[in-house]
Design an enzyme around this catalytic site. Structure first.
Site, PDB file in Angstrom:
ATOM      1  N   TYR A  72       0.843  -1.209   0.000  1.00 51.56           N
ATOM      2  CA  TYR A  72       0.000   0.000   0.000  1.00 51.56           C
ATOM      3  C   TYR A  72       0.876   1.257   0.000  1.00 51.56           C
ATOM      4  O   TYR A  72       0.618   2.200  -0.738  1.00 51.56           O
ATOM      5  CB  TYR A  72      -0.899  -0.014   1.237  1.00 51.56           C
ATOM      6  CG  TYR A  72      -2.012   1.007   1.195  1.00 51.56           C
ATOM      7  CD1 TYR A  72      -3.293   0.652   0.760  1.00 51.56           C
ATOM      8  CD2 TYR A  72      -1.791   2.328   1.580  1.00 51.56           C
ATOM      9  CE1 TYR A  72      -4.312   1.577   0.715  1.00 51.56           C
ATOM     10  CE2 TYR A  72      -2.805   3.267   1.536  1.00 51.56           C
ATOM     11  CZ  TYR A  72      -4.068   2.896   1.107  1.00 51.56           C
ATOM     12  OH  TYR A  72      -5.072   3.811   1.054  1.00 51.56           O
ATOM     13  N   PHE A 124      -7.578  19.029 -25.386  1.00 49.84           N
ATOM     14  CA  PHE A 124      -8.203  17.710 -25.547  1.00 49.84           C
ATOM     15  C   PHE A 124      -9.583  17.730 -24.883  1.00 49.84           C
ATOM     16  O   PHE A 124      -9.813  18.502 -23.953  1.00 49.84           O
ATOM     17  CB  PHE A 124      -7.299  16.657 -24.897  1.00 49.84           C
ATOM     18  CG  PHE A 124      -7.767  15.251 -25.123  1.00 49.84           C
ATOM     19  CD1 PHE A 124      -7.720  14.690 -26.386  1.00 49.84           C
ATOM     20  CD2 PHE A 124      -8.254  14.483 -24.080  1.00 49.84           C
ATOM     21  CE1 PHE A 124      -8.153  13.383 -26.603  1.00 49.84           C
ATOM     22  CE2 PHE A 124      -8.686  13.180 -24.284  1.00 49.84           C
ATOM     23  CZ  PHE A 124      -8.638  12.632 -25.538  1.00 49.84           C
ATOM     24  N   ASP A 125     -10.514  16.864 -25.335  1.00 54.57           N
ATOM     25  CA  ASP A 125     -11.897  16.997 -24.828  1.00 54.57           C
ATOM     26  C   ASP A 125     -12.041  16.775 -23.317  1.00 54.57           C
ATOM     27  O   ASP A 125     -12.797  17.488 -22.666  1.00 54.57           O
ATOM     28  CB  ASP A 125     -12.908  16.174 -25.643  1.00 54.57           C
ATOM     29  CG  ASP A 125     -12.522  14.726 -25.839  1.00 54.57           C
ATOM     30  OD1 ASP A 125     -11.554  14.292 -25.185  1.00 54.57           O
ATOM     31  OD2 ASP A 125     -13.178  14.032 -26.622  1.00 54.57           O
ATOM     32  N   ASP A 215       0.305  18.852 -21.461  1.00 59.18           N
ATOM     33  CA  ASP A 215      -0.545  17.667 -21.551  1.00 59.18           C
ATOM     34  C   ASP A 215       0.234  16.705 -22.457  1.00 59.18           C
ATOM     35  O   ASP A 215       0.359  16.928 -23.655  1.00 59.18           O
ATOM     36  CB  ASP A 215      -1.898  18.066 -22.161  1.00 59.18           C
ATOM     37  CG  ASP A 215      -2.834  16.878 -22.328  1.00 59.18           C
ATOM     38  OD1 ASP A 215      -2.401  15.735 -22.101  1.00 59.18           O
ATOM     39  OD2 ASP A 215      -3.996  17.099 -22.712  1.00 59.18           O
ATOM     40  N   ALA A 217       0.397  13.265 -23.386  1.00 62.03           N
ATOM     41  CA  ALA A 217       0.043  11.924 -23.853  1.00 62.03           C
ATOM     42  C   ALA A 217       0.984  11.397 -24.943  1.00 62.03           C
ATOM     43  O   ALA A 217       1.376  10.240 -24.920  1.00 62.03           O
ATOM     44  CB  ALA A 217      -1.399  11.906 -24.355  1.00 62.03           C
ATOM     45  N   LYS A 258      -1.053   6.169 -23.822  1.00 59.58           N
ATOM     46  CA  LYS A 258      -0.505   6.515 -25.136  1.00 59.58           C
ATOM     47  C   LYS A 258       1.007   6.243 -25.105  1.00 59.58           C
ATOM     48  O   LYS A 258       1.415   5.099 -25.231  1.00 59.58           O
ATOM     49  CB  LYS A 258      -0.807   7.986 -25.476  1.00 59.58           C
ATOM     50  CG  LYS A 258      -2.246   8.313 -25.896  1.00 59.58           C
ATOM     51  CD  LYS A 258      -3.304   7.995 -24.916  1.00 59.58           C
ATOM     52  CE  LYS A 258      -4.676   8.520 -25.230  1.00 59.58           C
ATOM     53  NZ  LYS A 258      -5.016   9.745 -24.532  1.00 59.58           N
ATOM     54  N   HIS A 450     -21.687  11.109 -29.124  1.00 60.11           N
ATOM     55  CA  HIS A 450     -21.103  10.166 -30.090  1.00 60.11           C
ATOM     56  C   HIS A 450     -20.949   8.758 -29.523  1.00 60.11           C
ATOM     57  O   HIS A 450     -20.984   7.785 -30.256  1.00 60.11           O
ATOM     58  CB  HIS A 450     -19.759  10.687 -30.600  1.00 60.11           C
ATOM     59  CG  HIS A 450     -18.747  10.943 -29.528  1.00 60.11           C
ATOM     60  ND1 HIS A 450     -18.859  11.984 -28.643  1.00 60.11           N
ATOM     61  CD2 HIS A 450     -17.628  10.276 -29.189  1.00 60.11           C
ATOM     62  CE1 HIS A 450     -17.830  11.955 -27.817  1.00 60.11           C
ATOM     63  NE2 HIS A 450     -17.063  10.920 -28.117  1.00 60.11           N
TER      64      HIS A 450
HETATM   65  C1  LIG Z   1      -6.041  10.537 -23.904  1.00 59.28           C
HETATM   66  C2  LIG Z   1      -5.727  11.929 -23.606  1.00 59.28           C
HETATM   67  C3  LIG Z   1      -6.089  12.517 -22.380  1.00 59.28           C
HETATM   68  C4  LIG Z   1      -6.912  11.782 -21.337  1.00 59.28           C
HETATM   69  O1  LIG Z   1      -6.280  10.649 -20.891  1.00 59.28           O
HETATM   70  P1  LIG Z   1      -7.075   9.301 -20.470  1.00 59.28           P
HETATM   71  O2  LIG Z   1      -5.964   8.389 -20.059  1.00 59.28           O
HETATM   72  O3  LIG Z   1      -7.833   8.828 -21.652  1.00 59.28           O
HETATM   73  O4  LIG Z   1      -7.947   9.662 -19.332  1.00 59.28           O
HETATM   74  C5  LIG Z   1      -5.729  13.837 -22.170  1.00 59.28           C
HETATM   75  N1  LIG Z   1      -5.069  14.537 -23.103  1.00 59.28           N
HETATM   76  C6  LIG Z   1      -4.693  14.013 -24.289  1.00 59.28           C
HETATM   77  C7  LIG Z   1      -3.955  14.836 -25.286  1.00 59.28           C
HETATM   78  C8  LIG Z   1      -5.028  12.691 -24.585  1.00 59.28           C
HETATM   79  O5  LIG Z   1      -4.692  12.187 -25.778  1.00 59.28           O
END
Ligand SMILES: *Cc1c(COP(=O)(O)O)cnc(C)c1O
Length: 458
Positions: A72, A124-125, A215, A217, A258, A450
């Site tokens: 833990y 990103f969304d 951000d 990814a 990613k 979607h």
């Molecule tokens: C996928 C992604 C996120 C969110 O990450 P999750 O692991 O899907 O929660 C944030 N920003 C970017 C650019 C992404 O491609």
């Protein structure tokens, strides 16, 4: 003659996939209400829905899974991951989370207040969602070239410095907690941000006392484009480039699904101890104790290895060559795509592809369904369905680009699979003028429609 590119791995384990018949697919897609998210994965032959969490791990990552420490508090897996993050990004502090959006939730719980303004390059969304959920506003400062699919600008993910400075100089800087730079910029087609742009963003933001958050990814894919396209970086290693990139930031959020090349996980990392302490409180509430935060020890171990593999200099060339391989085939056949080809996906310009389908009948979704019927290939609509309705007028919002995205999972498919995808699209392209009718909505959710929308043929 130059030797052609080939994968920097050989295959040790396989997962069978099967081709179905067109009749079967007609039946399945009808049952799925013409929504590709409703298909069972075994009804799909080649799955290009997303590159998120769908890549193949290496034997070393699987070995690391077996030595995961599930304590833990204070597990060795936590320290393995902490070491990788510190070596690669240069941050002293980090918090694990179950996904990237969870890192956004935790970090923004500290940084984002009601009425704040957060500039960036096409957020990103989920990032935008976490900003708007807190009654703050995301301002898109991406350069205009990003919205022209034919423009060959090498860094279409860049922030327009004039647009950014306009935000900084017209909004009370106390209301701007950070700028978010997305690497690579997913929304504009996996397009990279240049080192020069990162440096300029950092310098301007320091002048105004504003934090820079990456951000991250697809940070490694972004570094690869810098190495290939930006002057002065050809001789630098990916690790050196990543280190310089992150010297122009104060903190990062990461979706490990990613460029972590793992199936699940995320984290945030930062330079400042005080920010870490504040974020820890929310991490414990939302995710878990600081040394596991929503991840199993074994998954942290696999990620610690994945971060080194993605930056080791062997992996990225093949990865991006494969995406380009598919893109170049389509370009050769004059199929309209976002150019230059980005890092993780090929984006097809559906409006230019299906000229006879009216925009009210969801052009990119119509093309996605055609591709599934043609060859069992699943892509995803990035267009009108994704854009939802205007909350006030309830009218459809028609985005500047209506795209079909084909995201390529990491280390998963071979170029033979890419050939199938390309030929399927060519077949549709040859009979494109016969496709004149699209889809209409039977039922939809008020937001993020979607995922669950039900459709039928017009
Ligand atoms: C996928 C992604 C996120 C969110 O990450 P999750 O692991 O899907 O929660 C944030 N920003 C970017 C650019 C992404 O491609």
């Amino acid at each position: 003659m130059d030797l052609p590119f080939a994968e920097s791995y050989k295959i040790k384990m396989v997962e069978p996939i099967y081709r179905s018949s067109r009749e079967q697919r007609e039946e399945w897609i009808k049952t799925a209400k013409y929504n590709l998210f409703n298909l069972k994965s075994e009804q799909v032959y080649i799955d290009l829905l997303t590159d998120s969490g769908t890549g193949a791990m290496s034997d070393r990552q699987w070995a690391a899974i077996m030595t995961g420490d599930e304590s833990y508090a204070g597990s060795s897996s936590y320290y393995n991951l902490k070491n990788s993050i510190n070596k690669i990004f240069g941050f002293d502090y980090f918090l694990p989370t179950h996904q990237g959006r969870a890192a956004e939730n935790v970090l923004f719980s500290v940084l984002v207040k009601d009425g704040d303004v957060i500039p960036g390059n096409s957020h990103f969304d989920t990032t935008k969602g976490h900003i708007e959920f807190r009654n703050a506003r995301a301002v898109d400062c991406t350069i205009d070239e990003a919205f022209d699919t034919e423009s060959m600008h090498p860094f279409k993910g860049n922030i327009d410095m004039e647009k950014l400075e306009k935000v900084y100089s017209t909004v009370d800087t106390k209301k701007i907690p950070m700028v978010i730079v997305t690497l690579t910029c997913n929304t504009s087609g996996g397009q990279p941000v240049s080192m020069k742009n990162m440096r300029e963003i950092y310098e301007l933001s320091k002048k105004y006392g504003i934090k820079v958050v990456f951000d991250s990814a697809r940070f490694a894919e972004n570094a690869w484009f810098i190495q290939q396209r930006e002057e002065g970086y050809r001789e630098k290693t990916i690790k050196q480039i990543v280190a310089e990139m992150y010297s122009y930031s104060d903190a990062m959020t990461m979706s490990s699904k990613k460029d972590g090349i793992v199936n699940i996980g995320g984290f945030m990392a930062m330079r400042n101890e005080d920010l870490y302490n504040q974020a820890s409180v929310f991490n414990i509430m939302f995710e878990g104790f600081n040394t596991y935060g929503g991840m199993a020890g074994r998954d942290m171990n696999a990620l610690a290895v994945g971060l080194h593999e993605v930056t080791d200099g062997h992996y990225l060339g093949n990865r991006i060559e494969q995406v380009k391989y598919l893109g170049d085939k389509l370009i050769n056949w004059k199929i309209p795509v976002q150019k230059p080809i980005g890092g993780h996906a090929v984006f097809i310009d559906a409006t230019k592809f299906l000229k006879h389908v009216p925009k009210e009948e969801y052009i990119a979704q119509t093309l996605a369904i055609e591709l599934y019927l043609e060859a069992g290939v699943r892509g995803v609509e990035v267009g009108t369905l994704l854009a939802d309705r205007d909350p006030k007028t309830k009218e459809n919002r028609y985005p500047r680009l209506e795209m079909l995205r084909l995201a390529i999972p990491r280390r998963t498919y071979t170029n033979n699979h890419m050939n199938v995808v390309a030929v399927a699209l060519k077949n549709i392209f040859e009979r494109r003028n016969e496709i004149t009718k699209g889809l209409k909505i039977l039922d939809e959710a008020p937001i993020m429609r979607h995922f669950s929308v039900k459709l039928e043929r017009v």
